[in-house]
Design a protein around this motif. Structure first.
Motif, PDB file in Angstrom:
ATOM      1  N   LYS A 150      53.171  60.966  61.818  1.00  0.00           N
ATOM      2  CA  LYS A 150      52.423  60.986  60.596  1.00  0.00           C
ATOM      3  C   LYS A 150      50.959  61.561  60.955  1.00  0.00           C
ATOM      4  O   LYS A 150      50.009  61.385  60.190  1.00  0.00           O
ATOM      5  N   VAL A 151      50.394  61.823  61.950  1.00  0.00           N
ATOM      6  CA  VAL A 151      49.125  62.252  62.514  1.00  0.00           C
ATOM      7  C   VAL A 151      49.005  63.518  62.357  1.00  0.00           C
ATOM      8  O   VAL A 151      49.677  64.244  63.171  1.00  0.00           O
ATOM      9  N   ARG A 152      48.014  64.061  61.503  1.00  0.00           N
ATOM     10  CA  ARG A 152      47.579  65.372  62.088  1.00  0.00           C
ATOM     11  C   ARG A 152      46.771  65.794  63.008  1.00  0.00           C
ATOM     12  O   ARG A 152      46.875  66.638  63.737  1.00  0.00           O
ATOM     13  N   GLU A 153      45.621  64.995  63.067  1.00  0.00           N
ATOM     14  CA  GLU A 153      44.556  65.028  64.007  1.00  0.00           C
ATOM     15  C   GLU A 153      43.781  63.694  64.087  1.00  0.00           C
ATOM     16  O   GLU A 153      43.626  63.090  63.202  1.00  0.00           O
ATOM     17  N   VAL A 154      42.988  63.802  65.230  1.00  0.00           N
ATOM     18  CA  VAL A 154      42.092  62.534  65.428  1.00  0.00           C
ATOM     19  C   VAL A 154      40.763  63.306  65.462  1.00  0.00           C
ATOM     20  O   VAL A 154      40.547  64.127  66.590  1.00  0.00           O
ATOM     21  N   ILE A 155      39.860  63.001  64.728  1.00  0.00           N
ATOM     22  CA  ILE A 155      38.205  63.588  64.853  1.00  0.00           C
ATOM     23  C   ILE A 155      37.190  62.400  64.995  1.00  0.00           C
ATOM     24  O   ILE A 155      37.655  61.181  64.769  1.00  0.00           O
ATOM     25  N   ARG A 156      36.007  62.967  65.332  1.00  0.00           N
ATOM     26  CA  ARG A 156      34.747  62.241  65.165  1.00  0.00           C
ATOM     27  C   ARG A 156      34.566  61.837  63.654  1.00  0.00           C
ATOM     28  O   ARG A 156      34.858  62.653  62.760  1.00  0.00           O
ATOM     29  N   PHE A 157      33.623  60.710  63.433  1.00  0.00           N
ATOM     30  CA  PHE A 157      33.316  60.653  62.362  1.00  0.00           C
ATOM     31  C   PHE A 157      32.504  61.636  61.568  1.00  0.00           C
ATOM     32  O   PHE A 157      31.617  62.357  61.682  1.00  0.00           O
ATOM     33  N   PRO A 158      33.309  62.297  60.112  1.00  0.00           N
ATOM     34  CA  PRO A 158      32.706  63.446  59.584  1.00  0.00           C
ATOM     35  C   PRO A 158      31.676  62.999  58.758  1.00  0.00           C
ATOM     36  O   PRO A 158      31.467  61.991  58.299  1.00  0.00           O
ATOM     37  N   GLU A 159      31.033  64.235  58.237  1.00  0.00           N
ATOM     38  CA  GLU A 159      29.964  64.143  57.170  1.00  0.00           C
ATOM     39  C   GLU A 159      30.883  63.865  55.990  1.00  0.00           C
ATOM     40  O   GLU A 159      31.885  64.478  55.529  1.00  0.00           O
ATOM     41  N   THR A 160      30.635  62.815  55.229  1.00  0.00           N
ATOM     42  CA  THR A 160      31.118  62.345  53.935  1.00  0.00           C
ATOM     43  C   THR A 160      30.549  62.612  52.793  1.00  0.00           C
ATOM     44  O   THR A 160      29.195  62.587  52.692  1.00  0.00           O
ATOM     45  N   THR A 161      31.155  62.492  51.698  1.00  0.00           N
ATOM     46  CA  THR A 161      30.336  62.313  50.322  1.00  0.00           C
ATOM     47  C   THR A 161      30.836  61.291  49.553  1.00  0.00           C
ATOM     48  O   THR A 161      31.976  61.028  49.471  1.00  0.00           O
ATOM     49  N   ASP A 162      29.938  60.634  48.892  1.00  0.00           N
ATOM     50  CA  ASP A 162      30.330  59.548  48.159  1.00  0.00           C
ATOM     51  C   ASP A 162      31.019  60.180  47.031  1.00  0.00           C
ATOM     52  O   ASP A 162      30.745  61.077  46.283  1.00  0.00           O
ATOM     53  N   TYR A 163      32.123  59.211  46.426  1.00  0.00           N
ATOM     54  CA  TYR A 163      32.877  59.411  45.502  1.00  0.00           C
ATOM     55  C   TYR A 163      32.494  58.511  44.324  1.00  0.00           C
ATOM     56  O   TYR A 163      32.397  57.456  44.419  1.00  0.00           O
ATOM     57  N   PRO A 164      32.484  59.053  43.092  1.00  0.00           N
ATOM     58  CA  PRO A 164      32.166  58.211  41.919  1.00  0.00           C
ATOM     59  C   PRO A 164      32.941  57.116  41.539  1.00  0.00           C
ATOM     60  O   PRO A 164      34.096  57.412  41.858  1.00  0.00           O
ATOM     61  N   ASN A 165      32.613  55.884  41.380  1.00  0.00           N
ATOM     62  CA  ASN A 165      33.544  54.725  41.120  1.00  0.00           C
ATOM     63  C   ASN A 165      34.560  54.670  42.136  1.00  0.00           C
ATOM     64  O   ASN A 165      35.825  54.664  41.684  1.00  0.00           O
ATOM     65  N   PRO A 166      34.437  54.675  43.353  1.00  0.00           N
ATOM     66  CA  PRO A 166      35.547  54.749  44.402  1.00  0.00           C
ATOM     67  C   PRO A 166      36.229  53.159  44.215  1.00  0.00           C
ATOM     68  O   PRO A 166      35.857  52.433  43.817  1.00  0.00           O
TER      69      PRO A 166
END
Length: 332
Positions: A53-69
């Motif tokens: 089920k795993v594609r890959e493991v990464i460090r915490f990425p730069e994220t963008t807030d999603y409206p009304n999450p």
């Protein structure tokens, strides 16, 4: 394991499993979540997920807030031209988290034709184990369809809990959940007195370790008119089917009078679905019984593996809307 594990690493793990059919083995990635205790100290808990089920493991990425999450959605991030939602796994589990997000890892999953990211505190290693070593949760843990632990693995002095990621995703994004499907509202499925009577002459065995998924499949099939019995894993199913074969032999009946078709998951403790399939096809009583493999990891490779072992067909779990018509095609 390196903090940023490339896709090729898990791909190699997947291929190692894919090359062996019905071996009753799997690989799991062990990861950790740190819990803040009331006295200020920390406790580390150990969890696992199937490598498939795993594609890959990464460090915490730069994220963008999603409206009304949705609750526990950290944001979205871009990875290899895909937009992927990032879930705070500790938050969803109700675990008071520790530390800043940018010091954590993200497990990027790929199953049910969806990609998701799960925020975790650390990823330690990959274990290759037999499904016989994977235990069902105790009756205390297995609280029903709301439970999110589907299995437990003992390693050295720790317990690794295998989580029901399908349940987690459906809770966070109900629009993608099989729960939304209602067979009564499906115009492609005929539910009238004639069809219901024909379906009632058939008994289906549904095999799935997730109480949540098992309930959805049972409800869909029963609503259409089928009789349904359920098993919580491959070993449980094999015991039921062995008993059916004995009764059929003693009473000089075809085993189809007791069970018309088997619908089985692949990932299950004690005995996985492919090993169950392999054993059933070596049993004269079940040589011709229709068997459908219904799994979240039904890639093209896994489909070919299942078909080569004797499955009549395969489905990916989001496709529950196709289930009744597919069963009708085999039995009616």
């Amino acid at each position: 394991m390196k903090t940023a594990t490339k896709a090729s690493t898990t791909d190699q793990g997947k291929q190692a499993i894919l090359l062996e059919s019905g071996t009753n083995e799997l690989e799991i990635i062990e990861f950790q979540l740190r819990k803040q205790l009331p006295n200020g100290s920390e406790k580390i808990s150990h969890y696992g997920i199937n490598v498939a089920k795993v594609r890959e493991v990464i460090r915490f990425p730069e994220t963008t807030d999603y409206p009304n999450p949705q609750p526990h959605l950290v944001g979205v991030f871009s990875l290899r031209d895909s937009l992927i939602p990032l879930v705070d796994l500790a938050g969803w589990l109700g675990i008071p988290g520790v530390g800043e997000h940018d010091r954590k890892n993200v497990i990027v999953t790929d199953f049910n034709r969806m990609s998701n990211g799960f925020l975790v505190d650390g990823v330690s290693r990959i274990h290759r184990i037999s499904w016989e070593e994977v235990e069902s949760p105790s009756q205390f843990l297995e609280s029903g369809e709301q439970d999110c632990v589907v299995a437990v693995v003992r390693r050295e002095k720790r317990l690794i809990m295998i989580l029901d990621f399908e349940k987690i995703i459906s809770d966070i994004n109900p629009e993608l959940s099989m729960e939304k499907y209602n067979v009564k509202e499906d115009r492609k499925v005929i539910i009238d007195d004639r069809m219901t009577a024909k379906r009632q002459a058939n008994t289906l065995l549904v095999v799935d370790d997730s109480a949540f998924i098992r309930k959805l499949i049972e409800t869909t099939l029963r609503t259409a008119g089928y009789n349904v019995i359920a098993a919580k894993d491959g070993a449980d199913a094999y015991e039921i089917l062995t008993e059916f074969a004995m009764v059929a032999k003693e009473e000089n009946l075809p085993v189809s009078d007791l069970v018309s078709m088997i619908i089985s998951d692949v990932e299950m403790p004690r005995m996985d679905g492919l090993h169950l399939l392999k054993r059933l096809r070596s049993d004269a009583a079940y040589k011709t019984t229709p068997i459908l493999m219904f799994s979240s990891i039904m890639s093209d490779d896994n489909r070919q593996k299942a078909l080569s072992l004797g499955a009549n067909d395969t489905m990916t779990k989001p496709e529950i809307g196709k289930l009744v018509n597919m069963v009708d095609g085999f039995l009616l």
